[in-house]
Scaffold this motif. Structure first.
Motif, PDB file in Angstrom:
ATOM      1  N   GLN A 169       4.896   4.845  -3.998  1.00  0.00           N
ATOM      2  CA  GLN A 169       5.071   4.180  -2.704  1.00  0.00           C
ATOM      3  C   GLN A 169       3.740   3.646  -2.180  1.00  0.00           C
ATOM      4  OE1 GLN A 169       7.395   6.290   0.263  1.00  0.00           O
ATOM      5  NE2 GLN A 169       8.553   7.362  -1.310  1.00  0.00           N
ATOM      6  N   ASP A 170       2.677   4.450  -2.335  1.00  0.00           N
ATOM      7  CA  ASP A 170       1.355   3.997  -1.888  1.00  0.00           C
ATOM      8  C   ASP A 170       0.910   2.757  -2.666  1.00  0.00           C
ATOM      9  OD1 ASP A 170       1.323   6.096  -0.122  1.00  0.00           O
ATOM     10  OD2 ASP A 170       0.127   7.412  -1.413  1.00  0.00           O
ATOM     11  N   ALA A 171       1.123   2.806  -3.991  1.00  0.00           N
ATOM     12  CA  ALA A 171       0.743   1.647  -4.806  1.00  0.00           C
ATOM     13  C   ALA A 171       1.556   0.408  -4.426  1.00  0.00           C
ATOM     14  CB  ALA A 171       0.947   1.967  -6.290  1.00  0.00           C
ATOM     15  N   MET A 172       2.840   0.609  -4.152  1.00  0.00           N
ATOM     16  CA  MET A 172       3.684  -0.508  -3.751  1.00  0.00           C
ATOM     17  C   MET A 172       3.249  -1.074  -2.399  1.00  0.00           C
ATOM     18  SD  MET A 172       7.402   0.996  -4.907  1.00  0.00           S
ATOM     19  CE  MET A 172       8.284  -0.323  -4.070  1.00  0.00           C
ATOM     20  N   GLU A 173       2.872  -0.197  -1.487  1.00  0.00           N
ATOM     21  CA  GLU A 173       2.406  -0.663  -0.177  1.00  0.00           C
ATOM     22  C   GLU A 173       1.117  -1.468  -0.314  1.00  0.00           C
ATOM     23  OE1 GLU A 173       2.059   2.781   2.248  1.00  0.00           O
ATOM     24  OE2 GLU A 173       4.229   3.049   2.493  1.00  0.00           O
ATOM     25  N   LYS A 174       0.193  -0.991  -1.190  1.00  0.00           N
ATOM     26  CA  LYS A 174      -1.042  -1.742  -1.412  1.00  0.00           C
ATOM     27  C   LYS A 174      -0.739  -3.113  -2.026  1.00  0.00           C
ATOM     28  CE  LYS A 174      -4.003   2.326  -1.986  1.00  0.00           C
ATOM     29  NZ  LYS A 174      -4.862   3.100  -2.925  1.00  0.00           N
ATOM     30  N   GLN A 175       0.194  -3.125  -2.978  1.00  0.00           N
ATOM     31  CA  GLN A 175       0.563  -4.386  -3.612  1.00  0.00           C
ATOM     32  C   GLN A 175       1.185  -5.342  -2.600  1.00  0.00           C
ATOM     33  OE1 GLN A 175       3.248  -3.929  -6.878  1.00  0.00           O
ATOM     34  NE2 GLN A 175       3.324  -6.109  -7.364  1.00  0.00           N
ATOM     35  N   MET A 176       2.059  -4.806  -1.754  1.00  0.00           N
ATOM     36  CA  MET A 176       2.688  -5.638  -0.733  1.00  0.00           C
ATOM     37  C   MET A 176       1.653  -6.157   0.259  1.00  0.00           C
ATOM     38  SD  MET A 176       6.156  -3.399  -0.050  1.00  0.00           S
ATOM     39  CE  MET A 176       6.666  -4.448   1.307  1.00  0.00           C
ATOM     40  N   LYS A 177       0.673  -5.296   0.608  1.00  0.00           N
ATOM     41  CA  LYS A 177      -0.383  -5.730   1.519  1.00  0.00           C
ATOM     42  C   LYS A 177      -1.206  -6.851   0.897  1.00  0.00           C
ATOM     43  CE  LYS A 177      -4.360  -4.013   4.118  1.00  0.00           C
ATOM     44  NZ  LYS A 177      -5.199  -2.821   4.429  1.00  0.00           N
ATOM     45  N   ALA A 178      -1.563  -6.666  -0.392  1.00  0.00           N
ATOM     46  CA  ALA A 178      -2.323  -7.712  -1.083  1.00  0.00           C
ATOM     47  C   ALA A 178      -1.521  -9.012  -1.155  1.00  0.00           C
ATOM     48  CB  ALA A 178      -2.702  -7.244  -2.486  1.00  0.00           C
ATOM     49  N   GLU A 179      -0.220  -8.899  -1.388  1.00  0.00           N
ATOM     50  CA  GLU A 179       0.627 -10.090  -1.452  1.00  0.00           C
ATOM     51  C   GLU A 179       0.687 -10.782  -0.088  1.00  0.00           C
ATOM     52  OE1 GLU A 179       3.131 -12.966  -3.088  1.00  0.00           O
ATOM     53  OE2 GLU A 179       1.844 -11.453  -4.010  1.00  0.00           O
ATOM     54  N   ARG A 180       0.789  -9.990   0.983  1.00  0.00           N
ATOM     55  CA  ARG A 180       0.803 -10.583   2.324  1.00  0.00           C
ATOM     56  C   ARG A 180      -0.520 -11.288   2.625  1.00  0.00           C
ATOM     57  NH1 ARG A 180       3.504  -5.681   3.702  1.00  0.00           N
ATOM     58  NH2 ARG A 180       1.520  -4.788   4.408  1.00  0.00           N
ATOM     59  N   GLU A 181      -1.637 -10.649   2.244  1.00  0.00           N
ATOM     60  CA  GLU A 181      -2.935 -11.282   2.466  1.00  0.00           C
ATOM     61  C   GLU A 181      -3.063 -12.572   1.668  1.00  0.00           C
ATOM     62  OE1 GLU A 181      -5.720  -8.285   1.452  1.00  0.00           O
ATOM     63  OE2 GLU A 181      -5.503  -7.160   3.343  1.00  0.00           O
ATOM     64  N   ARG A 182      -2.543 -12.557   0.428  1.00  0.00           N
ATOM     65  CA  ARG A 182      -2.610 -13.766  -0.400  1.00  0.00           C
ATOM     66  C   ARG A 182      -1.797 -14.888   0.238  1.00  0.00           C
ATOM     67  NH1 ARG A 182       0.232 -16.392  -4.291  1.00  0.00           N
ATOM     68  NH2 ARG A 182       1.986 -14.984  -4.038  1.00  0.00           N
ATOM     69  N   ARG A 183      -0.602 -14.566   0.699  1.00  0.00           N
ATOM     70  CA  ARG A 183       0.227 -15.580   1.350  1.00  0.00           C
ATOM     71  C   ARG A 183      -0.432 -16.085   2.627  1.00  0.00           C
ATOM     72  NH1 ARG A 183       6.405 -13.159   0.821  1.00  0.00           N
ATOM     73  NH2 ARG A 183       6.532 -13.212  -1.463  1.00  0.00           N
TER      74      ARG A 183
END
Length: 309
Positions: A169-183
């Motif tokens: 879950q932590d890794a997924m949250e980091k990935q989602m955060k990185a994706e949001r920052e990229r967008r």
């Protein structure tokens, strides 16, 4: 004796009252006689045979919703997750529901957990998280076929929650955060690009307007200069025409006055300045006026005659 009869009457009345059954809407009563299935009662009023018939089951035909507790499942790539399901089912055969299985809800829950483990066990974690509709369709189909012999129809099954381990879950949250920052960066870059395009278009439009204004100003200035030159030329032409007309009129008047030779000689002298101002390098003087002294004398004589006259 009267009391006994009254007691018997009351007992019979109570038995009669208990024998009258009213089946509500969307319900079915399963009736047994002497321990064996007799019939199914639909909506309406019915009568039981005292001491022989009994209501073995009151079955609701309404759609029901049951929320099962989370079940641990293991994916194909050995990730343990907690998944809880919501089952929507409806009883379609009251007799099979009453006699088909003991504790139907427990049976549905266990069957649902087993089916879910089999389906998830064939999928990896990423596919599990992104394929809820596929999982729902598969588990609904399997449960519906299995519960059909119990008089139960499973309309649909929904995965309520899928909870992977905490570290995932932590890794997924980091990935989602990185994706949001990229967008967000992409959107900012697109916004800046559009802003620059708008500024460039504005500058282009401004330059075009300035060029058009300068062009119009140049045309107006040229028109003004041309108009001025035209008016000056017209003025000069009018002046020349007036001078020529005046000269022509003078000649007419002179001709009408029948001037003498001395007068003509005098007029010839008046034209000398004009001839001298020209660009000609040679001046031809008539023989009649070559003698300056004679010319002067002629002028004097002419003036004297004019005075006497």
């Amino acid at each position: 004796m009267p009391y006994v009869l009254a007691g018997v009457a009351i007992i019979l009345l109570l038995v009669f009252i208990k024998s009258v059954k009213v089946v509500p809407q969307a319900h079915v009563f399963v009736i047994e006689r002497l321990g064996s299935f007799k019939s199914e009662w639909q909506t309406g009023i019915h009568f039981l045979v005292p001491f022989f018939d009994r209501v073995a089951g009151r079955v609701s035909l309404k759609e029901k919703v049951v929320d099962f507790k989370p079940q641990p499942v293991i994916t194909k790539d050995n990730v343990t997750m907690q998944i809880d399901t919501v089952v929507f089912y409806q009883i379609t055969d009251a007799k099979q529901y009453v006699y088909g299985v003991e504790r139907p809800l427990a049976a549905i829950e266990n069957l649902s957990a087993t089916t879910l483990r089999n389906i998830i066990g064939e999928m990896e974690l990423d596919a599990t998280l992104t394929s809820r509709d596929v999982i729902n369709t598969k588990i609904t189909s399997i449960l519906d076929q299995a519960t059909d012999r119990w008089g139960i129809k499973v309309n649909r099954v929904e995965l309520k929650n899928i909870l992977p381990p905490r570290e995932i879950q932590d890794a997924m949250e980091k990935q989602m955060k990185a994706e949001r920052e990229r967008r967000e960066k992409i959107l900012q870059a697109e916004g800046e690009k559009k802003s620059q395009i708008l500024v460039a278009e504005g500058e282009k439009e401004s330059a075009i307007l300035r060029a058009e204004a300068e062009k119009e100003a140049t045309i107006l200035r040229a028109d003004a200069v041309r108009e001025k030159e035209i008016r000056e030329a017209e003025g000069k032409a009018q002046a020349i025409a007036l001078v020529q007309k005046a000269k022509a009129d003078a000649l007419v008047l002179l001709n009408q006055a029948a001037p003498s030779d001395n007068v003509l000689k005098y007029k010839a002298i008046e034209t000398f300045p004009t001839i001298a101002d020209g660009k000609a390098t040679k001046i031809i003087i008539p023989s009649e006026i070559q003698g300056i002294a004679g010319l002067a004398e002629g002028v004097k004589s002419t003036i004297g005659n004019d005075i006497k006259q």
